[in-house]
Design a protein around this motif. Structure first.
Motif, PDB file in Angstrom:
ATOM      1  N   PRO A  98       0.831  -1.226   0.000  1.00 54.69           N
ATOM      2  CA  PRO A  98       0.000   0.000   0.000  1.00 54.69           C
ATOM      3  C   PRO A  98       0.859   1.268   0.000  1.00 54.69           C
ATOM      4  CG  PRO A  98      -0.843  -1.609   1.576  1.00 54.69           C
ATOM      5  CD  PRO A  98       0.470  -2.158   1.084  1.00 54.69           C
ATOM      6  N   VAL A  99       1.965   1.261   0.770  1.00 53.06           N
ATOM      7  CA  VAL A  99       2.841   2.435   0.807  1.00 53.06           C
ATOM      8  C   VAL A  99       3.522   2.611  -0.550  1.00 53.06           C
ATOM      9  CG1 VAL A  99       4.914   3.419   1.853  1.00 53.06           C
ATOM     10  CG2 VAL A  99       3.283   2.154   3.276  1.00 53.06           C
ATOM     11  N   MET A 100       4.081   1.532  -1.067  1.00 53.53           N
ATOM     12  CA  MET A 100       4.847   1.649  -2.309  1.00 53.53           C
ATOM     13  C   MET A 100       3.944   1.985  -3.497  1.00 53.53           C
ATOM     14  SD  MET A 100       7.963   1.806  -1.793  1.00 53.53           S
ATOM     15  CE  MET A 100       8.015   2.313  -3.488  1.00 53.53           C
ATOM     16  N   ARG A 101       2.705   1.488  -3.468  1.00 50.84           N
ATOM     17  CA  ARG A 101       1.808   1.841  -4.579  1.00 50.84           C
ATOM     18  C   ARG A 101       1.586   3.342  -4.614  1.00 50.84           C
ATOM     19  NH1 ARG A 101      -3.000  -0.611  -3.428  1.00 50.84           N
ATOM     20  NH2 ARG A 101      -2.103  -2.622  -3.971  1.00 50.84           N
ATOM     21  N   ARG A 102       1.374   3.926  -3.415  1.00 53.14           N
ATOM     22  CA  ARG A 102       1.170   5.378  -3.337  1.00 53.14           C
ATOM     23  C   ARG A 102       2.393   6.120  -3.894  1.00 53.14           C
ATOM     24  NH1 ARG A 102       1.485   7.159   1.665  1.00 53.14           N
ATOM     25  NH2 ARG A 102       0.858   5.298   2.774  1.00 53.14           N
ATOM     26  N   VAL A 103       3.587   5.650  -3.502  1.00 52.07           N
ATOM     27  CA  VAL A 103       4.813   6.332  -3.953  1.00 52.07           C
ATOM     28  C   VAL A 103       4.954   6.183  -5.474  1.00 52.07           C
ATOM     29  CG1 VAL A 103       7.340   6.388  -3.781  1.00 52.07           C
ATOM     30  CG2 VAL A 103       5.959   6.015  -1.711  1.00 52.07           C
ATOM     31  N   ARG A 104       4.728   4.964  -5.973  1.00 48.52           N
ATOM     32  CA  ARG A 104       4.872   4.771  -7.429  1.00 48.52           C
ATOM     33  C   ARG A 104       3.856   5.627  -8.187  1.00 48.52           C
ATOM     34  NH1 ARG A 104       5.024  -0.889  -6.045  1.00 48.52           N
ATOM     35  NH2 ARG A 104       2.985  -1.029  -7.008  1.00 48.52           N
ATOM     36  N   GLU A 105       2.626   5.697  -7.630  1.00 49.53           N
ATOM     37  CA  GLU A 105       1.614   6.518  -8.299  1.00 49.53           C
ATOM     38  C   GLU A 105       2.037   7.972  -8.324  1.00 49.53           C
ATOM     39  OE1 GLU A 105      -2.306   3.725  -7.508  1.00 49.53           O
ATOM     40  OE2 GLU A 105      -1.993   5.488  -6.245  1.00 49.53           O
ATOM     41  N   ALA A 106       2.613   8.440  -7.201  1.00 45.90           N
ATOM     42  CA  ALA A 106       3.042   9.849  -7.132  1.00 45.90           C
ATOM     43  C   ALA A 106       4.104  10.146  -8.196  1.00 45.90           C
ATOM     44  CB  ALA A 106       3.581  10.147  -5.736  1.00 45.90           C
ATOM     45  N   PHE A 107       4.880   9.126  -8.564  1.00 48.64           N
ATOM     46  CA  PHE A 107       5.933   9.312  -9.592  1.00 48.64           C
ATOM     47  C   PHE A 107       5.462   8.844 -10.977  1.00 48.64           C
ATOM     48  CE2 PHE A 107       9.879  10.742  -7.574  1.00 48.64           C
ATOM     49  CZ  PHE A 107       9.494  10.734  -6.247  1.00 48.64           C
ATOM     50  N   GLY A 108       4.204   8.445 -11.063  1.00 50.51           N
ATOM     51  CA  GLY A 108       3.637   8.046 -12.365  1.00 50.51           C
ATOM     52  C   GLY A 108       4.273   6.788 -12.935  1.00 50.51           C
ATOM     53  N   LEU A 123      12.288   5.936 -14.379  1.00 52.74           N
ATOM     54  CA  LEU A 123      12.388   7.034 -13.411  1.00 52.74           C
ATOM     55  C   LEU A 123      13.328   8.130 -13.898  1.00 52.74           C
ATOM     56  CD1 LEU A 123      12.493   4.764 -10.270  1.00 52.74           C
ATOM     57  CD2 LEU A 123      10.797   6.565 -10.662  1.00 52.74           C
ATOM     58  N   GLY A 124      14.316   7.749 -14.687  1.00 45.66           N
ATOM     59  CA  GLY A 124      15.268   8.735 -15.215  1.00 45.66           C
ATOM     60  C   GLY A 124      15.921   9.517 -14.091  1.00 45.66           C
ATOM     61  N   ASP A 125      15.960  10.868 -14.267  1.00 38.65           N
ATOM     62  CA  ASP A 125      16.652  11.663 -13.257  1.00 38.65           C
ATOM     63  C   ASP A 125      15.816  11.868 -11.984  1.00 38.65           C
ATOM     64  OD1 ASP A 125      14.805  13.397 -14.217  1.00 38.65           O
ATOM     65  OD2 ASP A 125      16.237  14.767 -15.169  1.00 38.65           O
ATOM     66  N   ARG A 126      14.614  11.235 -11.917  1.00 38.04           N
ATOM     67  CA  ARG A 126      13.820  11.316 -10.675  1.00 38.04           C
ATOM     68  C   ARG A 126      14.099  10.124  -9.758  1.00 38.04           C
ATOM     69  NH1 ARG A 126       8.158  10.951 -12.397  1.00 38.04           N
ATOM     70  NH2 ARG A 126       9.125   9.399 -13.722  1.00 38.04           N
TER      71      ARG A 126
END
Ligand SMILES: C[S@@+](CC[C@H](N)C(=O)[O-])C[C@H]1O[C@@H](n2cnc3c(N)ncnc32)[C@H](O)[C@@H]1O
Length: 256
Positions: free
Chosen positions: A144-154, A214-217
């Motif tokens: 649940p935590v990682m899904r939120r983070v991945r979504e925030a980074f698209g 993710l590139g430079d992000r």
């Protein structure tokens, strides 16, 4: 072929869980000592390397150069693996093989086309084996935590071949309606500990959140993941039980 796992190979090799010896032994017994086995979508040799000493020879095939390089490095002196750049559309170019294994790779392929090719290429008793998590595998505790983070980074979109995405048909149903319709399955459980680096490394091993996506992000992604994971679980330690399924598919016996 599109670069699906850009930069993921070292993370894949280090952080994706192995399948465990009982699952590999099951494959070895199924294929037999002297056989030549095609590991299609071999990645960094997750199956090819532990299987190699227990069968005659492994043809380890993958379209991703970085995965093959990681596999060669990890295999070291293991002699009976041949690493080949190729994919599910080039099966007719390969040396002859007796059986096929695909670990978490079948969903990347045009599955019906692959099974039709394998029906031409495999001997009468040839086995098609799929290895991967079960359909019922429980969600990872950090998901649940990682899904939120991945979504925030698209970078949260599950990817697979266009034919898989079009139908969403389960592998079982594709096999059951193919020439390899006689199915048999076994499950192997393993209890696995994870620390913060392992959970984050896992994210970088996925095609959809691979370093190239993710590139430079990437640095910001890792820092955000670290912060959010520790906020949810200050111990930075997790455990999960992984269940590996080995699904074997054979042709029906010929009637006399
Ligand atoms: C999730 S990894 C699995 C690696 C390994 N088999 C395992 O079980 O850990 C999927 C692999 O399939 C490969 N792949 C993607 N499309 C493919 C295709 N059309 N034919 C063969 N392999 C493909 C990718 O390059 C990647 O290395």
């Amino acid at each position: 072929m599109e670069d699906l796992f850009g930069g993921a190979a070292p993370y894949y090799a280090k952080y994706r869980p192995r399948y465990g010896d009982p699952a590999i032994q099951h494959l070895a017994m199924t294929f037999g000592q002297g056989s030549t086995v095609l590991d299609l979508g071999c990645g960094p040799g997750t199956i090819a390397i532990p299987l190699a000493g227990r069968v005659g020879r492994v043809l380890a095939v993958d379209p991703d150069e970085e995965m093959l390089a990681e596999g060669r490095r990890l295999a070291g002196a293991t002699g009976n693996i041949r690493w080949i750049k190729g994919d599910s559309t080039t099966l007719h170019d390969l040396p002859a093989f007796d059986h096929v294994v695909m670990g978490r790779s079948f969903h990347w392929m045009d599955r019906r086309a692959v099974l039709a090719d394998l029906d031409e290429l495999l001997p009468p008793r040839g086995v098609v084996a799929l290895v991967g998590p079960t359909r019922e595998d429980p969600q990872e505790p950090w998901e649940p935590v990682m899904r939120r983070v991945r979504e925030a980074f698209g970078v949260n979109t599950f990817t697979a071949s266009s034919s898989f995405q079009a139908t969403g048909e389960h592998h079982d149903d594709v096999l059951a309606t193919s020439p390899f319709s006689v199915l048999d399955r076994a499950h192997y459980e393993e209890h696995l500990p994870y620390d913060l680096d392992a959970v984050i490394g896992l994210q970088l091993s996925y095609s959809y959140s691979a370093p190239a996506r993710l590139g430079d992000r990437r640095r910001a992604f890792v820092e955000t993941a670290r912060r959010e994971l520790l906020a949810a679980n200050p111990s930075g330690r997790w455990e999960r039980t992984a269940v590996t399924e080995v699904l074997t598919a054979r042709r029906p016996p010929r009637s006399p």
